[in-house]
Design a protein around this motif. Structure first.
Motif, PDB file in Angstrom:
ATOM      1  N   PHE A  77       0.821  -1.212   0.000  1.00 20.99           N
ATOM      2  CA  PHE A  77       0.000   0.000   0.000  1.00 20.99           C
ATOM      3  C   PHE A  77       0.855   1.262   0.000  1.00 20.99           C
ATOM      4  CE2 PHE A  77      -2.554  -3.368   1.975  1.00 20.99           C
ATOM      5  CZ  PHE A  77      -3.474  -3.498   0.940  1.00 20.99           C
ATOM      6  N   GLY A  78       2.001   1.206   0.665  1.00 17.02           N
ATOM      7  CA  GLY A  78       2.926   2.341   0.601  1.00 17.02           C
ATOM      8  C   GLY A  78       3.440   2.544  -0.805  1.00 17.02           C
ATOM      9  N   LEU A  79       3.719   1.448  -1.505  1.00 15.07           N
ATOM     10  CA  LEU A  79       4.188   1.533  -2.891  1.00 15.07           C
ATOM     11  C   LEU A  79       3.093   2.078  -3.813  1.00 15.07           C
ATOM     12  CD1 LEU A  79       6.107  -1.846  -2.961  1.00 15.07           C
ATOM     13  CD2 LEU A  79       7.155   0.399  -3.348  1.00 15.07           C
ATOM     14  N   ILE A  80       1.862   1.645  -3.603  1.00  6.69           N
ATOM     15  CA  ILE A  80       0.756   2.142  -4.423  1.00  6.69           C
ATOM     16  C   ILE A  80       0.578   3.645  -4.222  1.00  6.69           C
ATOM     17  CG2 ILE A  80      -1.767   2.107  -4.658  1.00  6.69           C
ATOM     18  CD1 ILE A  80      -1.619  -0.928  -4.237  1.00  6.69           C
ATOM     19  N   VAL A  81       0.630   4.082  -2.977  1.00  5.84           N
ATOM     20  CA  VAL A  81       0.503   5.523  -2.696  1.00  5.84           C
ATOM     21  C   VAL A  81       1.626   6.295  -3.374  1.00  5.84           C
ATOM     22  CG1 VAL A  81       0.616   7.287  -0.887  1.00  5.84           C
ATOM     23  CG2 VAL A  81      -0.762   5.222  -0.538  1.00  5.84           C
ATOM     24  N   ALA A  82       2.853   5.783  -3.266  1.00  2.56           N
ATOM     25  CA  ALA A  82       3.991   6.474  -3.883  1.00  2.56           C
ATOM     26  C   ALA A  82       3.850   6.507  -5.402  1.00  2.56           C
ATOM     27  CB  ALA A  82       5.295   5.789  -3.479  1.00  2.56           C
ATOM     28  N   GLY A  83       3.353   5.396  -5.985  1.00  5.83           N
ATOM     29  CA  GLY A  83       3.150   5.369  -7.431  1.00  5.83           C
ATOM     30  C   GLY A  83       2.093   6.355  -7.877  1.00  5.83           C
ATOM     31  N   LEU A  84       0.997   6.445  -7.135  1.00  4.76           N
ATOM     32  CA  LEU A  84      -0.062   7.408  -7.460  1.00  4.76           C
ATOM     33  C   LEU A  84       0.435   8.838  -7.312  1.00  4.76           C
ATOM     34  CD1 LEU A  84      -3.109   5.656  -5.744  1.00  4.76           C
ATOM     35  CD2 LEU A  84      -2.835   6.082  -8.198  1.00  4.76           C
ATOM     36  N   LYS A  85       1.249   9.066  -6.279  1.00  5.19           N
ATOM     37  CA  LYS A  85       1.804  10.412  -6.056  1.00  5.19           C
ATOM     38  C   LYS A  85       2.687  10.829  -7.226  1.00  5.19           C
ATOM     39  CE  LYS A  85       2.682  14.054  -3.478  1.00  5.19           C
ATOM     40  NZ  LYS A  85       1.632  15.084  -3.227  1.00  5.19           N
ATOM     41  N   ALA A  86       3.516   9.897  -7.707  1.00  2.69           N
ATOM     42  CA  ALA A  86       4.396  10.194  -8.839  1.00  2.69           C
ATOM     43  C   ALA A  86       3.572  10.519 -10.092  1.00  2.69           C
ATOM     44  CB  ALA A  86       5.331   9.017  -9.099  1.00  2.69           C
ATOM     45  N   ARG A  87       2.477   9.816 -10.287  1.00  2.83           N
ATOM     46  CA  ARG A  87       1.623  10.075 -11.443  1.00  2.83           C
ATOM     47  C   ARG A  87       0.925  11.435 -11.309  1.00  2.83           C
ATOM     48  NH1 ARG A  87       0.585   4.761 -14.088  1.00  2.83           N
ATOM     49  NH2 ARG A  87      -1.204   5.623 -15.219  1.00  2.83           N
ATOM     50  N   GLU A  88       0.459  11.726 -10.124  1.00  2.00           N
ATOM     51  CA  GLU A  88      -0.225  13.012  -9.906  1.00  2.00           C
ATOM     52  C   GLU A  88       0.719  14.174 -10.158  1.00  2.00           C
ATOM     53  OE1 GLU A  88      -1.498  16.542  -7.638  1.00  2.00           O
ATOM     54  OE2 GLU A  88       0.187  15.236  -7.113  1.00  2.00           O
ATOM     55  N   GLU A  89       1.967  14.042  -9.732  1.00  3.82           N
ATOM     56  CA  GLU A  89       2.955  15.107  -9.931  1.00  3.82           C
ATOM     57  C   GLU A  89       3.303  15.299 -11.400  1.00  3.82           C
ATOM     58  OE1 GLU A  89       6.117  13.789  -7.440  1.00  3.82           O
ATOM     59  OE2 GLU A  89       5.286  14.685  -5.597  1.00  3.82           O
ATOM     60  N   LYS A  90       3.193  14.207 -12.181  1.00  5.15           N
ATOM     61  CA  LYS A  90       3.509  14.280 -13.611  1.00  5.15           C
ATOM     62  C   LYS A  90       2.275  14.563 -14.472  1.00  5.15           C
ATOM     63  CE  LYS A  90       7.289  10.884 -13.183  1.00  5.15           C
ATOM     64  NZ  LYS A  90       7.731   9.511 -13.568  1.00  5.15           N
ATOM     65  N   GLY A  91       1.101  14.643 -13.838  1.00  3.16           N
ATOM     66  CA  GLY A  91      -0.119  14.878 -14.589  1.00  3.16           C
ATOM     67  C   GLY A  91      -0.600  13.657 -15.350  1.00  3.16           C
ATOM     68  N   ILE A  92      -0.273  12.463 -14.861  1.00  2.00           N
ATOM     69  CA  ILE A  92      -0.673  11.207 -15.517  1.00  2.00           C
ATOM     70  C   ILE A  92      -1.946  10.685 -14.863  1.00  2.00           C
ATOM     71  CG2 ILE A  92       0.024   8.838 -16.039  1.00  2.00           C
ATOM     72  CD1 ILE A  92       2.952   9.798 -15.763  1.00  2.00           C
ATOM     73  N   VAL A  93      -2.882  10.222 -15.675  1.00  2.00           N
ATOM     74  CA  VAL A  93      -4.123   9.658 -15.151  1.00  2.00           C
ATOM     75  C   VAL A  93      -3.804   8.536 -14.160  1.00  2.00           C
ATOM     76  CG1 VAL A  93      -6.234   8.405 -15.763  1.00  2.00           C
ATOM     77  CG2 VAL A  93      -5.392  10.236 -17.242  1.00  2.00           C
ATOM     78  N   PRO A  94      -4.440   8.497 -12.997  1.00  2.00           N
ATOM     79  CA  PRO A  94      -4.142   7.436 -12.021  1.00  2.00           C
ATOM     80  C   PRO A  94      -4.580   6.069 -12.510  1.00  2.00           C
ATOM     81  CG  PRO A  94      -6.052   8.706 -11.319  1.00  2.00           C
ATOM     82  CD  PRO A  94      -5.459   9.434 -12.498  1.00  2.00           C
ATOM     83  N   PHE A  95      -3.852   5.051 -12.083  1.00  2.17           N
ATOM     84  CA  PHE A  95      -4.247   3.681 -12.406  1.00  2.17           C
ATOM     85  C   PHE A  95      -5.416   3.250 -11.514  1.00  2.17           C
ATOM     86  CE2 PHE A  95      -0.201   3.459  -9.868  1.00  2.17           C
ATOM     87  CZ  PHE A  95      -0.755   3.111  -8.646  1.00  2.17           C
ATOM     88  N   THR A  96      -6.111   2.226 -11.954  1.00  4.86           N
ATOM     89  CA  THR A  96      -7.132   1.568 -11.135  1.00  4.86           C
ATOM     90  C   THR A  96      -6.448   0.571 -10.214  1.00  4.86           C
ATOM     91  OG1 THR A  96      -8.844   1.794 -12.818  1.00  4.86           O
ATOM     92  CG2 THR A  96      -9.139   0.030 -11.203  1.00  4.86           C
ATOM     93  N   VAL A  97      -6.909   0.470  -8.976  1.00  3.70           N
ATOM     94  CA  VAL A  97      -6.388  -0.521  -8.032  1.00  3.70           C
ATOM     95  C   VAL A  97      -7.438  -1.624  -7.901  1.00  3.70           C
ATOM     96  CG1 VAL A  97      -5.445  -0.933  -5.744  1.00  3.70           C
ATOM     97  CG2 VAL A  97      -5.156   1.315  -6.826  1.00  3.70           C
TER      98      VAL A  97
END
Length: 493
Positions: free
Chosen positions: A165-185
């Protein structure tokens, strides 16, 4: 003559098994999957393999990921065979092998940087999970525990997470900072409302380090609920040797499973999805009715037969179902106390569904084991058995059979079978359960003291009375006699 499985030997494997009809080089990853175990490779990966074989959606291949030592071992075994897996589907009337190839790699286990980098790749549009019931950091009520040391550590150091879950949060954060649509979990674990449970775990982890980002996740990320089903035993040397002897294929970690499979999924995705409806996945607005049916009737049935069978020294599930006492116990329990409180399911007869379950459990080719069904009870009982107990109690109904299931679990954790053989536990809470089960021989309430497991159920005087009498009877008369008393309607006091 045998062949060691790899891309280079697919033509040899094709002599005895079905092989991918697609070129593996044509695949591009679109899914990161945490928990590359047997069930995932016999279920989600099979549906994708079917889809790819139809020439569809080759941009939805799987990249594996994990955080446990067992994940690293799996990575090593699968990498040696180009991430191919032999899946052997077994029905009473046939056995067939297929080599599957929807997984194109597994990320380095424990390398947070590599995993987060892949999660932030725009090509990755789904992150899926099969991390077992115990991997979600939840209590008996299904509530996420943010105080768990592993989760708390990720909250303090979110840039170097160690949990899924920490990795998923970090991955979503990286996408949000780059303006990338979030993945589905997308959870594929056997947990009631698994999408909601996953959502709570991701939000709870994010809130520890960045409450504002947790709000963003809540507003922008999809967590579809799913019901998944396929009986998939663990792999041991027996299965490895059997594949080699029967099909001439040397696979480091093959998967044996039943022919039946089912996947019911809510159609809620933030960044698209593969066309899985073309290969048998049922998409619905609300998966809850299907989920209740499967978790209560099948998984609850597994839990019901596991402990009497273990106490009677029965090793295989099909042998347990061939034992008249156990089969009659399961049928009576299901028809009297489980099926009546399962809500209606669209276009489904619950009686017919249970008949299907009985046939599946009787399949001798699966060689599913009682030790597998009996493992991890501290996580499974609160999800598969106790909700049915609680629903009956709230409706003013008796729980003689369900209380007996809990008493059998307690008797099992005393550590010896009825014949005196020692039981090998496989449960994260084994030490405390064993100690409590020994005390419960004289004080039954000692086993019901675990609020995180029994919750509201343990406060019921009806349940406490039924549990205590069933446990006393098990110790005094043994499992066979106790089951017979139940079937004769003479166990209640």
């Amino acid at each position: 003559m045998t062949c060691k499985l790899s891309l280079a030997t697919l033509s040899d494997a094709a002599k005895t098994a079905t092989i991918p009809a697609y070129d593996r080089a044509s695949l591009k990853p679109g899914i990161v999957h945490f928990g590359v175990g047997n069930f995932h490779r016999a279920h989600q990966a099979i549906y994708l393999d079917d889809l790819f074989n139809e020439g569809q959606n080759h941009d939805w291949a799987i990249i594996g990921a994990g955080v446990l030592p067992s994940d690293a071992a799996m990575r090593e075994k699968l990498a040696a065979q180009d991430f191919l897996t032999t899946v052997v589907e077994q029905d009473n009337n046939k056995t067939a092998a297929r080599v599957t190839g929807p997984m194109v790699g597994i990320l380095p286990v424990g390398d947070s940087g590599a995993i987060i980098a892949k999660l932030s790749d725009p090509a990755i549009r789904i992150v899926s999970l099969t991390i077992t019931e115990g991997g979600y950091f939840i209590d008996a009520a299904g509530k996420f525990n943010p105080a768990h040391p592993a989760i708390a550590a990720d909250g303090q150091n979110p840039s170097e997470p160690k949990t899924v879950f920490g990795l998923i949060v970090a991955g979503l954060k990286a996408r949000e900072e780059k303006g990338i649509v979030p993945f589905t979990v997308m959870s594929c674990d056997n947990i009631p409302h698994n999408g909601a449970v996953t959502r709570n775990a991701v939000l709870g982890t994010a809130e520890l380090s960045d409450p504002a980002f947790a709000v963003w996740i809540k507003a922008n990320v999809a967590f579809p609920n799913a019901m998944v089903d396929r009986i998939t035993p663990a792999t041991g040397q027996r299965e490895i040797d059997l594949l080699k002897d029967t099909f001439g294929i040397e696979d480091n970690w093959p998967v044996y499973c039943e022919e039946f499979k089912q996947w019911v999924l809510e159609d809620k995705f933030t960044a698209g999805r593969p066309a899985l409806e073309k290969v048998g996945v049922t998409f619905v607005p609300d998966v809850t009715p299907y989920e209740h049916m499967k978790i209560r009737i099948l998984n609850g049935g597994h839990a019901a037969i596991a402990y009497p069978a273990a106490l009677m020294d029965i090793h295989f599930v099909h042998d347990a179902m061939e034992e008249p006492l156990i089969r009659a116990f399961l049928a009576t329990l299901e028809n009297d106390e489980i099926i009546p409180i399962v809500p209606p399911v669209p276009n489904t007869s619950l009686k017919d569904y249970f008949a299907l379950i009985e046939r599946r459990l009787l399949n001798p080719k699966i060689a599913d084991t009682i030790p597998r069904l009996a493992q991890d009870g501290s996580n499974r009982q609160p999800k598969f058995i106790l909700p049915s107990t609680l629903d009956n109690l709230r409706q003013g109904k008796d729980v003689v059979g369900l209380s007996l299931v809990s008493a059998l679990w307690c008797r099992y954790f005393a550590g010896t079978t009825d014949s005196g053989k020692k039981i090998a536990f496989n449960d994260a809470s084994a030490d405390r359960l064993h100690a409590a089960a020994l005390k419960a021989k004289d004080d039954p309430m000692a086993f019901l003291a675990f609020e995180d497991i029994f919750g509201e159920v343990s406060q019921s005087e009806v349940f406490r009375k039924r549990f205590a009498h069933a446990l006393k009877t098990l110790w005094e008369k043994g499992t066979r006699a106790t089951l017979q008393l139940y079937l004769d309607g003479k166990l209640a006091v």
